[in-house]
Every structure is written in structure tokens, then in C-alpha cells.
Design an enzyme around this catalytic site. Sequence first.
Site, PDB file in Angstrom:
ATOM      1  N   GLY A  36       0.844  -1.199   0.000  1.00 42.25           N
ATOM      2  CA  GLY A  36       0.000   0.000   0.000  1.00 42.25           C
ATOM      3  C   GLY A  36       0.879   1.249   0.000  1.00 42.25           C
ATOM      4  O   GLY A  36       0.717   2.147  -0.837  1.00 42.25           O
ATOM      5  N   HIS A  37       1.843   1.291   0.936  1.00 38.96           N
ATOM      6  CA  HIS A  37       2.760   2.445   0.975  1.00 38.96           C
ATOM      7  C   HIS A  37       3.559   2.536  -0.325  1.00 38.96           C
ATOM      8  O   HIS A  37       3.762   3.626  -0.867  1.00 38.96           O
ATOM      9  CB  HIS A  37       3.780   2.298   2.111  1.00 38.96           C
ATOM     10  CG  HIS A  37       3.189   2.231   3.486  1.00 38.96           C
ATOM     11  ND1 HIS A  37       3.166   1.075   4.233  1.00 38.96           N
ATOM     12  CD2 HIS A  37       2.610   3.185   4.252  1.00 38.96           C
ATOM     13  CE1 HIS A  37       2.613   1.331   5.405  1.00 38.96           C
ATOM     14  NE2 HIS A  37       2.252   2.591   5.444  1.00 38.96           N
ATOM     15  N   GLU A 148      -6.238   5.952   0.757  1.00 36.42           N
ATOM     16  CA  GLU A 148      -7.678   6.131   1.036  1.00 36.42           C
ATOM     17  C   GLU A 148      -8.213   5.168   2.098  1.00 36.42           C
ATOM     18  O   GLU A 148      -9.369   5.281   2.485  1.00 36.42           O
ATOM     19  CB  GLU A 148      -8.491   5.980  -0.256  1.00 36.42           C
ATOM     20  CG  GLU A 148      -8.441   7.233  -1.095  1.00 36.42           C
ATOM     21  CD  GLU A 148      -9.346   7.193  -2.303  1.00 36.42           C
ATOM     22  OE1 GLU A 148      -9.570   6.090  -2.846  1.00 36.42           O
ATOM     23  OE2 GLU A 148      -9.811   8.269  -2.714  1.00 36.42           O
ATOM     24  N   ASP A 150      -7.329   5.289   5.090  1.00 38.81           N
ATOM     25  CA  ASP A 150      -7.593   6.264   6.158  1.00 38.81           C
ATOM     26  C   ASP A 150      -8.424   7.392   5.552  1.00 38.81           C
ATOM     27  O   ASP A 150      -7.943   8.513   5.361  1.00 38.81           O
ATOM     28  CB  ASP A 150      -6.276   6.794   6.722  1.00 38.81           C
ATOM     29  CG  ASP A 150      -5.508   5.700   7.449  1.00 38.81           C
ATOM     30  OD1 ASP A 150      -5.965   5.276   8.511  1.00 38.81           O
ATOM     31  OD2 ASP A 150      -4.479   5.249   6.917  1.00 38.81           O
TER      32      ASP A 150
HETATM   33  O1  PAF Z   1      -1.379   7.489   7.887  1.00 40.61           O
HETATM   34  C1  PAF Z   1      -0.348   7.449   8.585  1.00 40.61           C
HETATM   35  O2  PAF Z   1       0.472   6.532   8.495  1.00 40.61           O
HETATM   36  C2  PAF Z   1      -0.089   8.573   9.574  1.00 40.61           C
HETATM   37  O3  PAF Z   1      -1.279   9.011  10.169  1.00 40.61           O
HETATM   38  C3  PAF Z   1       0.692   9.738   8.975  1.00 40.61           C
HETATM   39  C4  PAF Z   1      -0.108  10.449   7.893  1.00 40.61           C
HETATM   40  C5  PAF Z   1       2.009   9.244   8.403  1.00 40.61           C
HETATM   41  C6  PAF Z   1       0.996  10.769  10.057  1.00 40.61           C
HETATM   42  O4  PAF Z   1       1.760  10.220  11.086  1.00 40.61           O
END
Ligand code: PAF
Length: 294
Positions: A36-37, A148, A150
Site C-alpha cells: 500500500g505504501h 484512502e 484512512d
Molecule cells: O497514515 C499514517 O500513516 C499517519 O497518520 C501519517 C499520515 C504518516 C501521520 O503520522
Amino acid sequence: MNIIKTTAALTAAINQAKEEHKSIGLVPTMGALHEGHLSLVRRARAENDVVVVSVFVNPIQFNNKEDLAKYPRTVEADCELLSQAGADIAFVPTVEEMYPEPVTTVYHFGPIEEVMEGPRRPGHFSGVAVVVRRLFDLAQPTRAYFGEKDFQQIAIIRNLLEQIKYPIELVPCPIVRADDGLALSSRNMRLSKEAREVAPNIYATLLQAVEMSEYEDVESVKLWVMDTLSSFHEVNGLDESLRFEPEYFEIVNDTTLQPIEDWSDAEGVVGCIAVWLDGVRLIDVIRFRPEEEE
Ligand code: PAF
């Protein structure tokens, strides 16, 4: 790839990129990276001259100390993956480096933080906003990439950008799922083998909810999802340890995040769920009335 640990070194690298008029893509993460990342990093790679990925487990966004302590930390493996995905800079600061002074800033977001995650994780979104703004200040990105899964967090960041008036393009990116449908999450690695096998039923239930929405009203679909997951272990003769404990399932307007009562109440409708399984809190999102049908 350059691994940078200090804000001073990041600022120097960014200043140089700015002098050369390069576009900068920022991918904020808390590490324990998965596909995902990496999909965000690849998208940032395709759209920017310089790609910065932050890996920082942000303590001030955790309202639960145990969750913070248990959050997986795999920095070496993360840097390896980032290098393979084409990132230019991995920014890996310590807590002291990010927050040399105690944090006193509190952000407010009005109705969009009063639903779903907001009341259940007091202070969470303000903590997210503080770290994201700090990352924006340091990396000065042209574009910033968020997943998305989150969904509410994206609305919060959009609102933050309106509050602070930074000319940063927010790029929401689609959820990446395992072959069995489970939304990828760093928390998945904390599930037992048995729980991991059961977990895809969250998404399967959401898909059935979308089908039901063709002929059932909003309230009935909401109740059905909550009941189906709560009784899943019993109906399927599974051990009590594999019980789903849904915290909420809300069907909301995708812009205001306010619950809808009728399917026609909003142009875009999403269902957002948080479920406990095996001591792990999982979240997922499904779109109702998908765009191609509109
Ligand atoms: O979604 C995340 O992993 C975190 O909430 C973020 C945006 C890196 C902020 O710490």
C-alpha cells in the site's frame, strides 16, 4: 537513496532541490511498509522530480499507549523497500528531532472530526495534523500522497491545507488489498495466522453490503454489517478468539463525512468500518454507488 535523520539535513536537501526548481513528492508514513505504501511511493516517483518518504511513528497521534508500544518498527527493511521503489530521500527522524519542544498546538476540524475515528480516538487527528504540517514545512512538497484506507484522515488533511493555505496538491491513492481482499495495513502483521485467515471477511461483508444497498435502506444495511460481523465466529463455528468486534460502521457523505439516511442524500457515499479482531484494530472503506454507475 539518501537516509536523512535530522531536520537540518532534510532542509539542506530540500533547499537544493528548490534552487534547481524541482518538484517534490512527499509520502508521509509510520513505517512497517507494505505494498500500500509502496504504491504511493511509485505514484510519487512517476509524478515528481524528488521523492521524500518520511518514516516516523508519531507518538502524539496515539491516544492508546499500548497501541504505540506495539506499533511495528522495521526501519531497516523499510529503507531497503524505499530504495527499491525509487525514493530519493528516506527521512527517519527521532521523536526529539521532530519535537524538540513540547507540542502545544491543537487543531480543530469541526464536524468532520466529530464522527467515526474522531470521538473514539480523542486527540488523534490533531496529532496527525501537527506532524503532517511539520513534514510539510520541512519537505515543502509540491504534492503529498495519502492512502484512502484512512478515508477520514484525507478529509482532515484537506481541511488542514485550507486552514494553513499551503499550495500543496493532495493526492489520495486507492486502497491496496491482499489477494484475499484484506486491506493492507501495518497492523495486519500483528494478527495470528488464524485471525489473518478470518480477517478478509471484513471486506467480503462490505462487498455484500454494496449489493444489499440496491434493495435495502441505509439503516438496514448498517445493522446487517454490524450483526453479520459480530456473529461471524458463532455462525461459522469458530473459536471465541476469532470474534469480530465492530466498533462502528458508518455510511457517510464522502465529502462532509456526515452519516446519510437515504442513498440519495449524497453524490458520493462511502461506508467506513473499524473492527477489532485478535486484539488488533482494523479499518476499511467501501464505496457505495460506484462512480461508473453514476
Ligand atoms: O497514515 C499514517 O500513516 C499517519 O497518520 C501519517 C499520515 C504518516 C501521520 O503520522
